[in-house]
Design an enzyme around this catalytic site. Structure first.
Site, PDB file in Angstrom:
ATOM      1  N   GLY A 106       0.829  -1.205   0.000  1.00 28.82           N
ATOM      2  CA  GLY A 106       0.000   0.000   0.000  1.00 28.82           C
ATOM      3  C   GLY A 106       0.857   1.245   0.000  1.00 28.82           C
ATOM      4  O   GLY A 106       2.054   1.201  -0.296  1.00 28.82           O
ATOM      5  N   ILE A 107       0.222   2.332   0.386  1.00 29.14           N
ATOM      6  CA  ILE A 107       0.886   3.633   0.348  1.00 29.14           C
ATOM      7  C   ILE A 107       1.472   3.942   1.734  1.00 29.14           C
ATOM      8  O   ILE A 107       1.009   3.421   2.729  1.00 29.14           O
ATOM      9  CB  ILE A 107      -0.144   4.683  -0.121  1.00 29.14           C
ATOM     10  CG1 ILE A 107       0.538   5.967  -0.536  1.00 29.14           C
ATOM     11  CG2 ILE A 107      -1.232   4.927   0.888  1.00 29.14           C
ATOM     12  CD1 ILE A 107      -0.366   6.828  -1.411  1.00 29.14           C
ATOM     13  N   GLY A 108       2.513   4.779   1.799  1.00 33.61           N
ATOM     14  CA  GLY A 108       3.109   5.139   3.087  1.00 33.61           C
ATOM     15  C   GLY A 108       4.545   4.638   3.181  1.00 33.61           C
ATOM     16  O   GLY A 108       5.076   4.035   2.249  1.00 33.61           O
ATOM     17  N   ALA A 109       5.167   4.896   4.335  1.00 37.27           N
ATOM     18  CA  ALA A 109       6.607   4.598   4.481  1.00 37.27           C
ATOM     19  C   ALA A 109       6.882   3.124   4.750  1.00 37.27           C
ATOM     20  O   ALA A 109       7.997   2.647   4.536  1.00 37.27           O
ATOM     21  CB  ALA A 109       7.162   5.439   5.627  1.00 37.27           C
ATOM     22  N   ILE A 110       5.885   2.391   5.242  1.00 32.35           N
ATOM     23  CA  ILE A 110       6.136   1.015   5.684  1.00 32.35           C
ATOM     24  C   ILE A 110       6.528   0.066   4.542  1.00 32.35           C
ATOM     25  O   ILE A 110       7.475  -0.711   4.694  1.00 32.35           O
ATOM     26  CB  ILE A 110       4.934   0.495   6.514  1.00 32.35           C
ATOM     27  CG1 ILE A 110       4.913   1.268   7.842  1.00 32.35           C
ATOM     28  CG2 ILE A 110       5.020  -1.014   6.761  1.00 32.35           C
ATOM     29  CD1 ILE A 110       3.729   1.003   8.740  1.00 32.35           C
TER      30      ILE A 110
ATOM     31  N   GLU B  85      -1.860  -2.687  -6.516  1.00 29.58           N
ATOM     32  CA  GLU B  85      -2.455  -1.559  -7.250  1.00 29.58           C
ATOM     33  C   GLU B  85      -1.377  -0.524  -7.577  1.00 29.58           C
ATOM     34  O   GLU B  85      -1.466   0.178  -8.563  1.00 29.58           O
ATOM     35  CB  GLU B  85      -3.578  -0.925  -6.449  1.00 29.58           C
ATOM     36  CG  GLU B  85      -3.111  -0.076  -5.298  1.00 29.58           C
ATOM     37  CD  GLU B  85      -4.214   0.221  -4.326  1.00 29.58           C
ATOM     38  OE1 GLU B  85      -5.050  -0.668  -4.110  1.00 29.58           O
ATOM     39  OE2 GLU B  85      -4.232   1.331  -3.788  1.00 29.58           O
TER      40      GLU B  85
ATOM     41  N   GLY C 134      -7.098   0.770  -2.147  1.00 36.68           N
ATOM     42  CA  GLY C 134      -7.307  -0.665  -2.369  1.00 36.68           C
ATOM     43  C   GLY C 134      -7.178  -1.488  -1.105  1.00 36.68           C
ATOM     44  O   GLY C 134      -7.030  -2.706  -1.171  1.00 36.68           O
TER      45      GLY C 134
HETATM   46  N1  COA Z   1      -4.244  10.345  15.525  1.00 42.31           N
HETATM   47  C1  COA Z   1      -3.823  11.566  15.104  1.00 42.31           C
HETATM   48  N2  COA Z   1      -2.934  11.737  14.105  1.00 42.31           N
HETATM   49  C2  COA Z   1      -2.441  10.637  13.533  1.00 42.31           C
HETATM   50  C3  COA Z   1      -2.828   9.345  13.922  1.00 42.31           C
HETATM   51  C4  COA Z   1      -3.759   9.222  14.967  1.00 42.31           C
HETATM   52  N3  COA Z   1      -4.161   8.024  15.387  1.00 42.31           N
HETATM   53  N4  COA Z   1      -2.187   8.449  13.173  1.00 42.31           N
HETATM   54  C5  COA Z   1      -1.411   9.150  12.328  1.00 42.31           C
HETATM   55  N5  COA Z   1      -1.559  10.461  12.557  1.00 42.31           N
HETATM   56  C6  COA Z   1      -0.879  11.545  11.845  1.00 42.31           C
HETATM   57  C7  COA Z   1       0.616  11.291  11.795  1.00 42.31           C
HETATM   58  O1  COA Z   1       1.272  11.806  12.939  1.00 42.31           O
HETATM   59  C8  COA Z   1       0.998  12.014  10.520  1.00 42.31           C
HETATM   60  O2  COA Z   1       1.039  13.390  10.800  1.00 42.31           O
HETATM   61  P1  COA Z   1       2.199  14.337  10.173  1.00 42.31           P
HETATM   62  O3  COA Z   1       1.943  14.296   8.693  1.00 42.31           O
HETATM   63  O4  COA Z   1       1.910  15.629  10.788  1.00 42.31           O
HETATM   64  O5  COA Z   1       3.482  13.694  10.567  1.00 42.31           O
HETATM   65  C9  COA Z   1      -0.218  11.784   9.608  1.00 42.31           C
HETATM   66  O6  COA Z   1      -1.307  11.508  10.482  1.00 42.31           O
HETATM   67  C10 COA Z   1      -0.054  10.614   8.646  1.00 42.31           C
HETATM   68  O7  COA Z   1       0.279   9.449   9.348  1.00 42.31           O
HETATM   69  P2  COA Z   1       1.340   8.420   8.773  1.00 42.31           P
HETATM   70  O8  COA Z   1       1.289   7.216   9.587  1.00 42.31           O
HETATM   71  O9  COA Z   1       2.652   9.095   8.590  1.00 42.31           O
HETATM   72  O10 COA Z   1       0.743   8.163   7.327  1.00 42.31           O
HETATM   73  P3  COA Z   1       1.327   7.396   6.095  1.00 42.31           P
HETATM   74  O11 COA Z   1       1.841   8.377   5.126  1.00 42.31           O
HETATM   75  O12 COA Z   1       2.210   6.278   6.490  1.00 42.31           O
HETATM   76  O13 COA Z   1      -0.020   6.804   5.471  1.00 42.31           O
HETATM   77  C11 COA Z   1      -2.273   6.016   5.735  1.00 42.31           C
HETATM   78  C12 COA Z   1      -0.843   5.993   6.283  1.00 42.31           C
HETATM   79  C13 COA Z   1      -3.086   5.077   6.568  1.00 42.31           C
HETATM   80  C14 COA Z   1      -2.847   7.408   5.798  1.00 42.31           C
HETATM   81  C15 COA Z   1      -2.237   5.531   4.265  1.00 42.31           C
HETATM   82  O14 COA Z   1      -1.638   4.277   4.227  1.00 42.31           O
HETATM   83  C16 COA Z   1      -3.636   5.420   3.701  1.00 42.31           C
HETATM   84  O15 COA Z   1      -4.196   6.385   3.282  1.00 42.31           O
HETATM   85  N6  COA Z   1      -4.206   4.193   3.695  1.00 42.31           N
HETATM   86  C17 COA Z   1      -5.570   3.941   3.260  1.00 42.31           C
HETATM   87  C18 COA Z   1      -5.672   3.404   1.886  1.00 42.31           C
HETATM   88  C19 COA Z   1      -4.830   2.240   1.611  1.00 42.31           C
HETATM   89  O16 COA Z   1      -4.256   1.590   2.464  1.00 42.31           O
HETATM   90  N7  COA Z   1      -4.744   1.927   0.356  1.00 42.31           N
HETATM   91  C20 COA Z   1      -3.955   0.850  -0.132  1.00 42.31           C
HETATM   92  C21 COA Z   1      -2.937   1.254  -1.073  1.00 42.31           C
HETATM   93  S1  COA Z   1      -3.113   2.822  -1.862  1.00 42.31           S
END
Ligand code: COA
Length: 449
Positions: free
Chosen positions: A233-237, A256, A354
């Site tokens: 998926g999307i993100g740093a992990i 995707e 996705g």
């Molecule tokens: N409460 C408050 N803030 C939170 C939080 C919580 N529980 N969890 C995360 N945050 C904040 C983080 O601190 C970060 O803030 P910053 O930008 O100020 O540092 C921000 O929200 C984003 O969190 P992060 O964990 O860094 O996001 P990410 O870039 O790793 O993306 C998702 C994680 C979940 C947002 C992303 O994977 C997503 O949109 N997933 C849904 C769709 C998906 O999985 N699709 C599949 C492939 S596209």
């Protein structure tokens, strides 16, 4: 060389033959009328010059709906002075759109990525009037490639009244279902422009966060056997996981999207797609988000097969890959396993993308593992992401019936088949130690444990 010259010559001939389609961007956008719906190819394919031309016509247009997935950089149709002329309806939000949605100035549609093409093609309430695409120049047969993003755009191309193409020699020519014939384009113009890269690609990472991602990456990598097929998926992990798979064999990709992190594993032969049970020998994806290195990598590369999300994200298609590993991130998980990935309280953050498609597909796959991965805390360690209950207003993305593996830097637990008491204990075991007591107290209060 002779082949190259022939291609160039044929491409020029194609241009001559279809010269009546070539106009300026300003002429092309004249077909837009008030109340139209416009679909814009998204991600790194976002046709910036075309959007600029459309926005310049703002004062002549009212109530034009702009739909797309995540886009980067400026979204000029969202500026305050555009109100009444354009309104965005987002299928997946990014940094440039979410603030407008949460301020009530734009809209968000919760929807699975697998279902957007169907909505666009078959639901008359969602007809697309004009689609904006950015494509590679026509080849000797007249075919242009949609390059870095096929996703839901192909569906919009099939139904739109007008297809307008920014033809960009910098757009990679990509194999699979990425092609559109120049006959099916109504207006085109040539404009060479570097594609937008995924923001943050070259940013310095916080060393503390890197350590956490390394641990999460290792905990996930421990679940991945040789011969598995990956979705990231999307993100740093995802990149943290890929970096820990260098000693695996015969991995495949059905996803995707993917980013630069996969390239070293492909080049070293770890990802060879040899054991895939669907489209063996091919990386199957629907768009890429990354750097110019990635765009160059997919150019004319028969190893990469681009398909629409209707196909790639269909859970039944996904399940045809044995040992399917789906790795997706989230924002919060409650102690029963409900996963929120698209909102922070009442504030919409991203979208379903996705996630559910792949979690369900991997659950059905023989030997598959659906994985939700998250840092145990957010906001520099000040709050737990594993919580007694989701924040007020937060939505459930992956339900507690769908969830299987949940992974943090403290370990990995498989919630599937666990009752609520077992789940609570399992999730406490992977929460940050400083928040475990608080979750335990809340669980006892509800008689969960
Ligand atoms: N409460 C408050 N803030 C939170 C939080 C919580 N529980 N969890 C995360 N945050 C904040 C983080 O601190 C970060 O803030 P910053 O930008 O100020 O540092 C921000 O929200 C984003 O969190 P992060 O964990 O860094 O996001 P990410 O870039 O790793 O993306 C998702 C994680 C979940 C947002 C992303 O994977 C997503 O949109 N997933 C849904 C769709 C998906 O999985 N699709 C599949 C492939 S596209």
């Amino acid at each position: 060389m002779a082949v190259l010259n022939k291609i160039k010559e044929q491409s020029n001939k194609t241009k001559e033959k279809y010269s009546q389609k070539y106009v300026t961007p300003e002429e092309a956008v004249r077909v837009i009328k008030s109340n139209d719906r416009i679909y814009i190819q998204s991600g790194c394919a976002y046709p910036q010059r075309l959007v600029e031309a459309m926005t310049a016509r703002a004062t002549e247009l009212n109530n034009v709906e702009i739909c797309h997935l995540m886009v980067f950089g400026e979204a000029p149709y969202m500026k305050p002075e555009m109100e009444g002329h354009f309104r965005h309806n987002g299928f997946f939000l990014g940094g440039n759109t979410r603030k407008h949605v949460n301020a009530g100035k734009a809209d968000f549609m919760p929807i699975f990525l697998s279902e957007i093409p169907k909505l666009i093609q078959h639901d008359t309430k969602h007809k697309v009037d004009v689609v904006f695409i950015q494509v590679s120049p026509p080849d000797m047969h007249g075919f242009c490639s949609m390059g870095v993003a096929v996703d839901c755009t192909k569906a919009a191309v099939h139904v739109a009244k007008y297809v307008i193409a920014q033809i960009n020699p910098m757009m990679p020519r990509v194999h699979g279902d990425s092609f559109i014939h120049i006959n099916d384009i109504d207006f085109a113009f040539e404009f060479e422009q570097p594609l937008q890269e995924l923001p943050g690609m070259h940013a310095e990472k916080d060393p503390e966060e890197i350590k956490i991602f390394e641990k999460i990456g290792q905990n996930i990598a421990d679940l991945i056997e040789d011969g598995s097929t990956l979705q990231m998926g999307i993100g740093a992990i995802p990149d943290a996981v890929l970096a820990r798979l260098t000693d695996r064999k015969d991995l495949g990709i059905h996803t995707e999207m993917f980013s630069d992190g996969a390239i070293p594993l492909i080049e070293s032969g770890v990802i060879n797609c040899d054991k895939k049970t669907l489209l063996r020998g091919k990386i199957v994806t629907s768009f890429v988000l990354g750097s110019h290195r990635l765009f160059e990598y997919i150019h004319e590369n028969p190893f990469v097969e681009m398909r629409t999300t209707e196909f790639v994200n269909d859970p039944f298609t996904i399940a045809r890959n044995d040992k399917m590993i789906a790795i997706n991130s989230c924002l919060q998980v409650d102690m029963t396993g409900q996963v929120c990935s698209d909102s922070i309280g009442y504030n919409f953050y991203s979208g379903f993308g996705g996630q559910v498609d792949f979690i369900r597909g991997a659950a059905r796959s023989k030997g598959g593992k659906p994985i939700i991965a998250l840092q145990s805390t957010a906001k520099k360690g000040s709050i737990s992401r594993i919580v007694p209950h989701l924040d007020e207003g937060a939505g459930v993305t992956t339900s507690r019936g769908d969830v299987h593996w949940v992974v943090t830097e403290y370990g990995a637990v498989d919630l599937h088949g666990m009752n609520v008491r077992e789940r609570v204990n399992a999730l406490i075991s992977i929460a940050h130690p400083k928040f475990r007591e608080e979750i335990e107290k809340a669980a006892k209060l509800r008689n969960f444990i």
